[in-house]
Design an enzyme around this catalytic site. Structure first.
Site, PDB file in Angstrom:
ATOM      1  N   ILE A 197       0.769  -1.158  -0.103  1.00  0.00           N
ATOM      2  CA  ILE A 197      -0.083  -0.028  -0.104  1.00  0.00           C
ATOM      3  C   ILE A 197       1.072   1.230   0.047  1.00  0.00           C
ATOM      4  O   ILE A 197       1.917   1.273   0.539  1.00  0.00           O
ATOM      5  CB  ILE A 197      -0.977  -0.141   1.351  1.00  0.00           C
ATOM      6  CG1 ILE A 197      -1.871   1.207   1.076  1.00  0.00           C
ATOM      7  CG2 ILE A 197      -0.156  -0.310   2.477  1.00  0.00           C
ATOM      8  CD1 ILE A 197      -2.888   1.512   2.194  1.00  0.00           C
ATOM      9  N   LEU A 254      -2.874  13.617  -6.359  1.00  0.00           N
ATOM     10  CA  LEU A 254      -1.591  14.132  -5.998  1.00  0.00           C
ATOM     11  C   LEU A 254      -1.073  14.417  -4.628  1.00  0.00           C
ATOM     12  O   LEU A 254      -0.267  13.993  -4.062  1.00  0.00           O
ATOM     13  CB  LEU A 254      -1.260  15.486  -6.695  1.00  0.00           C
ATOM     14  CG  LEU A 254      -0.186  16.074  -6.503  1.00  0.00           C
ATOM     15  CD1 LEU A 254       1.204  15.436  -7.282  1.00  0.00           C
ATOM     16  CD2 LEU A 254       0.057  17.659  -6.605  1.00  0.00           C
ATOM     17  N   TYR A 298     -13.805  10.944 -18.656  1.00  0.00           N
ATOM     18  CA  TYR A 298     -14.141  10.723 -17.264  1.00  0.00           C
ATOM     19  C   TYR A 298     -15.798  10.695 -17.101  1.00  0.00           C
ATOM     20  O   TYR A 298     -16.374  11.697 -17.673  1.00  0.00           O
ATOM     21  CB  TYR A 298     -13.490  11.661 -16.303  1.00  0.00           C
ATOM     22  CG  TYR A 298     -12.743  11.300 -15.262  1.00  0.00           C
ATOM     23  CD1 TYR A 298     -13.033  10.928 -13.941  1.00  0.00           C
ATOM     24  CD2 TYR A 298     -11.416  11.413 -15.476  1.00  0.00           C
ATOM     25  CE1 TYR A 298     -12.236  10.325 -13.178  1.00  0.00           C
ATOM     26  CE2 TYR A 298     -10.322  11.065 -14.469  1.00  0.00           C
ATOM     27  CZ  TYR A 298     -10.742  10.481 -13.501  1.00  0.00           C
ATOM     28  OH  TYR A 298     -10.091  10.262 -12.380  1.00  0.00           O
TER      29      TYR A 298
END
Length: 645
Positions: A222, A292, A565
């Site tokens: 992870i 980000l 999208y």
């Protein structure tokens, strides 16, 4: 198997003199090749582990020093059952208006006066009816931790920090798919990691993988935990101990090479930490995915990520020069940092997109660029979505796309308008009204058809201004009108807060998700129309009482096609099993995408949520090739998250 995984680091442990000789040769060869000297990682690892264990009793879990955005105790900073930071959320204030709490974002503390009405009118929401959800993790509800005691003892001897606490394990049992967050609010996962480990460097990862091979344990890596593909969900029938290998403490920039414009970084560094630290030296990577703030370099590589400014800087496959991965067979890395090689199939492309199924990415060398001297936003309004798509196609054809260009359909434009903060200046309000009057009345644009593109230019000031004129000239040929720099800037400022909206919706019986695809230019318009209609039809047939939100935007452009999208959401009041309705609708939308010539995914990856379609997407032979690689590199399925295959 464990011996094979040891690789060079393992050999160094068995024969310290040989290890030191190898490191001297590597450093010497680096000098001869003109490459930056890498600090001997083994010694540095030992120093960090010694520092972390100072003052701790031998039986205690070593407490490593922390740095970077993501602490070990993520729940102290980030939501355990929603997106982002604990101090940031959309809520209804005492006046019944929506505002964003905290101080982290440009929208923080501002009132959004029209968002409440938009939610009510679009989704049929009654703000008098709120859902209930758990306020904290109840340790007694979490599945117990079952860990081999011999493994634990060796982990302690290696001075690698770990936790078996329920809240740490639950936090790493999921990503951010709707199903996962809904389940966190209402119940508990059937299977979660048994233990969380925090390596601090490459050599720590080698030791963890060795131990997993020795004791036949399952590892699920992870990074930032931002997966939207069920990539982190533990297989419910996994009987082995599951290790969540958390790379968040591997978060350093190891070196910057200003001659070759590259930086060598640890894979657990987040995008925001990487960009902030590079900026201090006047550089950037330019890779800016919507995640980000929290996503990591390792996560970008393992999912083949894309950033909004790829038109200048490229996608992740264009940015990576070198990478290192620890697998059960040993360490994979190339011997050269050359920019391109003709050495058979590129092994980097076995690693990129592997989604944690082959090993752990520990380090990467990525391209950097000087920070752009000038940045300018813009926006263009089109009479309709079709003309906007035609304009983007022409811009791509002429290869003059700005750093980022996004085209919203009408419903997404309306949503963006609803997120506009309250205007304090009468003059500003008057100007906004004047612009709206000019576009809708004087130019004859239908408010229910308008499509808007947001633009971001950056680079040398003179070139940016020339570039801007070229783009606006093309837009004018397709009926586009300049809609202002402020509208463009606001569109990009919303990037990092949009994900918080879903948590607000969940409080009022609204569930929603975003998903993406890529398609050739000649399929974009039909695909968008058909997928949105399929979502509306599926919701109606499955008993959703109010019309769903079904909207899209074009977010990336290429010579041969575009990334699209989709966003959909619906009011689930009165539905007994909303998750089943949601998942059937989302699967139907993916079927429609594939039937209309779209890809399985542009950058989110496959994970477990889309794996049922992978074979038809890459062919039987292609699927068999992936299985063969997996079987050779990881024959005991140590990396058993079951993504992709």
């Amino acid at each position: 198997m464990a011996e094979a995984a040891a690789g060079e680091a393992g050999a160094s442990e068995r024969d310290p003199d040989a290890g030191r000789a190898r490191r001297r040769l590597r450093v010497l060869s680096g000098h001869l090749l003109g490459r930056p000297q890498e600090a001997p990682s083994t010694n540095e690892c030992k120093a960090r582990r010694a520092a972390s264990a100072a003052g701790a009793s031998p039986a205690a879990t070593p407490a490593a020093p922390e740095s970077g955005t993501i602490p070990k105790k993520r729940q102290e900073v980030m939501k355990w059952n929603g997106w982002g930071y604990n101090d940031s959320k959309f809520l209804l204030n005492k006046k019944g208006q929506v505002e964003l709490t905290g101080k982290r974002y440009p929208l923080s503390g501002l009132v959004l006066p029209t968002l409440r009405d938009w939610i009510q009118n679009t989704l049929g929401v009654s703000l008098e009816h709120k859902t209930t959800s758990k306020t904290s993790i109840n340790p007694s509800e979490a599945p117990p931790s079952i860990v081999n005691e011999d493994f634990l003892q060796e982990l302690k001897e290696a001075r690698i920090s770990y936790s078996q606490e329920a809240d740490d394990r639950v936090f790493r049992a999921h990503g951010h798919c709707l199903h996962e967050i809904f389940l966190l609010r209402e119940g508990m996962f059937e299977r979660i990691p048994d233990i969380v480990v925090w390596p601090t460097c490459h050599d720590d990862v080698v030791k963890i993988v060795n131990l997993a091979c020795k004791y036949n344990l399952c590892i699920i890596p992870i990074g930032g935990g931002t997966s939207v593909s069920y990539g982190l969900m533990c297989p419910a029938d996994e009987t082995r101990t599951i290790i969540s290998l958390d790379t968040s403490q591997m978060n350093r920039i190891l070196w910057v090479d200003e001659n070759n414009l590259t930086a060598h970084v640890e894979a657990g560094i987040t995008g925001q930490d990487l960009e902030r630290q590079l900026k201090e030296s006047g550089y950037c990577t330019g890779h800016e995915p919507d995640s980000l703030e929290f996503s990591t370099v390792g996560g970008w590589i393992s999912t083949r990520a894309s950033g909004m400014k790829k038109n200048i800087y490229g996608n992740i496959e264009d940015l990576v020069v070198h990478m290192k991965m620890v697998t059960p067979r040993g360490v994979i890395e190339k011997s050269s940092q050359g920019p391109r090689m003709s050495t058979g199939p590129d092994i980097h492309h076995f690693i990129m997109g592997s989604e944690g199924t082959l090993g752990v990415i520990t380090e990467a060398t990525i391209k950097i660029r000087p920070t752009p001297e000038y940045q300018k936003y813009g926006s263009v309004a089109f009479p309709n979505f079709e003309q906007g798509v035609a304009c983007l196609r022409e811009i791509a054809k002429q290869r003059c796309a700005p750093a980022s260009i996004r085209l919203m359909d009408n419903q997404q434009f309306q949503f963006g308008h609803a997120l506009k903060p309250q205007v304090s200046s009468i003059f500003t309000s008057f100007l906004d009204g004047l612009k709206k009057f000019y576009i809708t009345k004087f130019k004859g644009f239908d408010p229910n058809q308008i499509s808007v593109a947001t633009l971001l230019f950056e680079g040398d000031r003179e070139k940016v201004l020339q570039h801007e004129k070229q783009v606006y000239d093309i837009a004018a040929k397709f009926g586009g009108l300049a809609a202002g720099e402020d509208n463009g800037q606001r569109g990009y400022l919303l990037t990092y807060v949009i994900a918080y909206i879903r948590d607000l919706g969940l409080e009022y019986y609204v569930i929603g998700e975003s998903f993406e695809t890529s398609a050739p230019w000649d399929r974009v318009i039909d695909l968008c129309r058909n997928v949105k209609e399929r979502i509306r039809r599926e919701c109606k047939e499955r008993g959703v009482q109010f019309a769903p939100l079904s909207t899209c935007r074009v977010t990336q452009t290429y010579d041969a096609g575009a990334c699209i999208y989709f966003y959909f959401a619906f009011n689930y009041r009165g539905i007994s099993d909303p998750l089943t309705v949601f998942e059937h609708t989302e699967a139907a939308a993916r079927e429609e995408i594939l039937a209309n010539g779209g890809s399985l995914s542009h950058h989110h990856g496959v994970g477990k949520i889309r794996k049922q379609w992978l074979k038809e997407s890459i062919s039987d032979v292609g699927f068999g090739m992936l299985k063969s690689v997996k079987e050779y590199v990881d024959p005991s399925n140590i990396f058993g998250n079951r993504n992709l295959l």
